[in-house]
Enzyme design. Structure first.
Site, short mmCIF file in Angstrom:
data_model
loop_
_atom_site.label_atom_id
_atom_site.label_comp_id
_atom_site.label_asym_id
_atom_site.label_seq_id
_atom_site.Cartn_x
_atom_site.Cartn_y
_atom_site.Cartn_z
N CYS A 2 82.74 12.16 -23.57
CA CYS A 2 83.66 11.15 -24.06
C CYS A 2 84.22 10.38 -22.88
CB CYS A 2 84.80 11.81 -24.84
SG CYS A 2 84.25 12.85 -26.20
N ARG A 27 79.52 6.67 -22.75
CA ARG A 27 79.87 8.09 -22.82
C ARG A 27 80.12 8.55 -24.26
NH1 ARG A 27 81.60 11.09 -18.52
NH2 ARG A 27 81.42 10.09 -16.49
N TRP A 75 82.33 10.96 -28.38
CA TRP A 75 81.04 11.47 -28.84
C TRP A 75 81.35 12.80 -29.51
CZ3 TRP A 75 77.83 15.74 -28.06
CH2 TRP A 75 76.51 15.59 -28.48
N ASN A 101 87.97 15.18 -22.90
CA ASN A 101 86.51 15.25 -22.79
C ASN A 101 86.16 16.69 -22.47
OD1 ASN A 101 83.79 14.81 -22.43
ND2 ASN A 101 84.02 13.95 -20.38
N GLY A 102 85.23 17.27 -23.23
CA GLY A 102 84.82 18.64 -22.99
C GLY A 102 84.81 19.44 -24.28
N GLU A 500 57.98 11.03 -19.72
CA GLU A 500 59.14 10.14 -19.62
C GLU A 500 58.97 8.92 -20.51
OE1 GLU A 500 62.70 8.25 -18.39
OE2 GLU A 500 62.02 10.32 -18.61
N LYS A 504 61.53 7.84 -23.54
CA LYS A 504 62.19 6.54 -23.65
C LYS A 504 62.02 5.95 -25.04
CE LYS A 504 64.46 6.38 -20.47
NZ LYS A 504 64.29 7.75 -20.32
N GLU A 507 64.16 7.90 -27.55
CA GLU A 507 65.60 7.71 -27.36
C GLU A 507 66.12 6.43 -27.99
OE1 GLU A 507 67.07 9.72 -23.24
OE2 GLU A 507 65.66 8.06 -23.04
N HIS A 523 42.84 19.95 -27.39
CA HIS A 523 43.33 21.28 -27.73
C HIS A 523 44.41 21.22 -28.81
CE1 HIS A 523 40.96 23.04 -24.55
NE2 HIS A 523 41.44 22.13 -23.71
N LYS A 622 75.60 9.16 -22.55
CA LYS A 622 75.02 9.13 -21.21
C LYS A 622 75.29 10.40 -20.42
CE LYS A 622 73.02 6.88 -17.82
NZ LYS A 622 71.62 6.48 -17.93
#
Length: 627
Positions: A2, A27, A75, A101-102, A500, A504, A507, A523, A622
């Site tokens: 947050c 955030r 968040w 935040n936490g 990666e 992307k 996301e 496979h 983020k």
């Protein structure tokens, strides 16, 4: 995950709070709120679920006046994204207001205790527990001081500090807090453990924030709070008190950010801006670190001598998400150049595993934000076991940067888009230089070192050339943006980049995508191939080029569309593929950086075409400061 802001001084607090929250929306952005103390000494609280614009609309109708205030963008961890669960939260009978935040792990037990003591809860958050707990401790502290003849204004802010310390001692978990008090209308108390906080120092004003970005344009003086520190902030004073050491002298540092670093400029999204910044961020990552005289790299912050580093028998790289992919690139690089065995561990797994780790193992924690909770916990566990720990990090003063024994900063500048782009390529560049450094300590010759340096020095221009394919990539995105599944395929150095690229796309566009070593297709994953499942091949000319061509033939034989990212020398790949994105030719070890550019652009354009919020994808934030 947050964002926190706070202000005390001569300005209208809410104006700074809103501007600061805009810069912190990466955030968290499922709700937001502010509280100020007006001229009458009363709280003015406003909060709203949804994006920050909802809060701005409320404040336009009912302004929050005052020269002191705190704000928050959330968040969600405990409770849904609703007005009631949005921060700030009151404690007691509106004795104080708090943003957090936490995650508080023992909040249920504390909540039961507080409810039995008569405190009423109006949200499902763990934060409201902290608010009532501080209110409870403050009530007892004032009663105690009054009984002993020491109550009242003569005590200044000492009751507040004592109450906050008393409450924090009961918490299990992580917190970054900013607190304002009804009966002390000129002070903010900030406290941190496991979640970042900074204090900006101005002229007759002070600022509080989760990171430095909200302070740009307001002050260039900053104090990074360390673990278990409390800051007592008024308009003209700053006191920092450590849990164990008592009052300490704050270390004021210069904030090296410009407004252009945190503003969009001419770009539509921060992600696009940060993609196009990569030629410069790569130059910044390499600046002053390449020695032509010695054909090696130099790092000022490793805090280990060459003799100590020569004795390293194994390297462990730990990270999460995009940083884990760059760690995989680092594994290839270090083993290739330095011939040192390397292990790559998810930090979220390493922190709970108990793997046998040899003596003379060096641990690197790789992180953009420097606050990733799992990476921080893994770092602490490795330190506890006595291993030297180093960080590769982008954020100065972050928790991981402070707790590691040494490290390397990326110097990539603020990365505001939630999906990491320039941090990934900067991490790969730093890991390349690190591999060069270790290689030159061991067996690489001067000539070999010089060849690597020459290739590195050409890298920013090669990336700039890759960016020139932007318009073509947009056209390819128009062809495939309605597909529901993508496969990303590469081998050797390009396998981590395939992972990666798939991340992307997932996301920011919410399309299912998977990355694989190209040879692994047969496979199992080849069963997914059909005319509606594009395969993105990373196939620049290199040592495994012919092998990947054979894998591409297998996809084409089953009717799957192929997008090839290759160089001009890759004529055979261009003939096979349905669509081709050309990149400049580079040595194999630099291909992960150059091939990442078109993958970032492809994900970006597909997401835009699908109407997604590129910079603020759903369910993500983020800085992942929770487990």
């Amino acid at each position: 995950m947050c964002g926190i802001v706070g202000y005390v001084g001569f300005r209208n607090a809410s104006e700074f709070l809103i501007q600061g929250l805009r810069r912190l929306e990466y955030r968290g952005y499922d709700s937001s709120g502010v509280v100020t103390i007006d001229r009458a000494g009363e709280f003015r609280l406003s909060k709203a679920a949804g994006r920050l614009d909802h809060l701005v609309a409320k404040l336009a109708e009912e302004p929050a006046e005052g020269r002191l205030g705190i704000g928050h963008t959330r968040w969600a961890t405990h409770g849904a994204a609703t007005d009631a669960n949005a921060h700030p939260h009151y404690g007691g009978r509106q004795d104080l207001a708090i943003v957090h935040n936490g995650v508080i792990e023992n909040y249920r037990a504390l909540k039961e205790y507080l409810q039995s003591a008569g405190y009423e809860f109006h949200s499902a958050t763990d934060t409201e527990v902290i608010a009532h707990l501080i209110a409870d401790c403050l009530k007892k502290e004032l009663e105690h001081r009054g009984q002993n003849g020491h109550g009242g204004a003569a005590n200044g802010y000492e009751p507040l500090v004592a109450a906050v310390n008393g409450a924090l001692a009961k918490l299990q978990g992580t917190y970054g807090l900013a607190i304002v008090f009804h009966d002390y209308p000129d002070v903010i108390i900030a406290a941190r453990h496991g979640s970042p906080l900074v204090v900006g120092v101005g002229e007759d004003e002070h600022f509080v924030a989760s990171d430095a970005s909200p302070l740009v344009g307001f002050t260039d003086k900053i104090v990074y709070l360390a673990e278990y520190e409390i800051a007592l902030v008024t308009a003209d004073t700053l006191r920092v008190i450590h849990r164990d050491q008592g009052e300490i002298s704050p270390s004021v540092q210069t904030l090296d950010l410009q407004s252009g670093d945190v503003d969009l400029g001419s770009y539509e999204h921060f992600m696009l801006k940060e993609i196009f910044e990569q030629p410069e961020t790569l130059r910044n990552a390499m600046r002053g670190r390449l020695s032509l005289d010695e054909a090696t790299a130099h790092f000022g912050g490793l805090n280990l001598s060459p003799q100590q580093l020569r004795s390293v028998n194994r390297i462990l790289l730990t990270a999460c998400g995009t940083s884990w992919h760059s760690a995989m690139v680092g594994e290839y690089l270090l083993e290739e150049f330095a011939r040192i065995p390397v292990e790559v561990e998810y930090a979220s797994e390493l922190r709970y595993r108990n793997p046998p780790i040899d003596n003379n193992t060096l641990v690197f924690a790789i992180t953009q934000s420097g606050e990733t909770a799992d990476t921080l916990a893994a770092l602490r566990e490795m330190k506890r076991q006595g291993h030297p720990t180093l960080a590769i990090c982008n954020v100065v003063g972050s928790s991981i940067a402070q707790e590691a024994d040494g490290g390397i900063y990326l110097h990539a500048g603020p990365e505001i888009g939630v999906a990491s782009t320039k941090a990934f390529t900067s991490q790969c560049a730093v890991l390349t230089m690190l591999a060069l450094y270790f290689g030159r300590l061991r067996h690489l010759s001067f000539a070999q070192g010089m060849k690597i340096i020459e290739q590195l020095q050409s890298l920013p221009d090669k990336v700039r050339q890759s960016l020139e394919a932007n318009d073509q990539i947009r056209r390819i995105a128009e062809k495939y943006y309605q597909c529901s599944n993508f496969l990303y395929l590469g081998r050797q150095f390009n396998f981590p980049t395939a992972l990666e690229g798939a991340l992307k796309l997932k996301e920011i566009s919410y399309i299912h995508a998977e990355g694989y070593p190209a040879a692994e297709m047969k496979h199992g994953p080849i069963a997914l191939i059909d005319e509606n499942t594009p395969s993105v091949f990373l196939i620049p000319k290199g040592v495994v080029y012919d092998k990947v061509i054979a894998n591409m033939e297998e996809i084409k034989a089953r009717g799957g569309p192929v997008i090839a990212i290759t160089c001009e020398a890759g004529a055979q790949a261009a003939e096979l593929a349905d669509d081709v994105i050309l990149i400049p030719t580079v040595e194999d070890f630099l291909q992960p950086i150059v091939t990442a550019i078109p993958l970032q652009l492809l994900a970006y354009h597909i997401a835009v075409l699908r109407g997604c919020d590129v910079d603020k994808p759903r369910n993500l934030a983020k800085s992942v400061t929770v487990e």
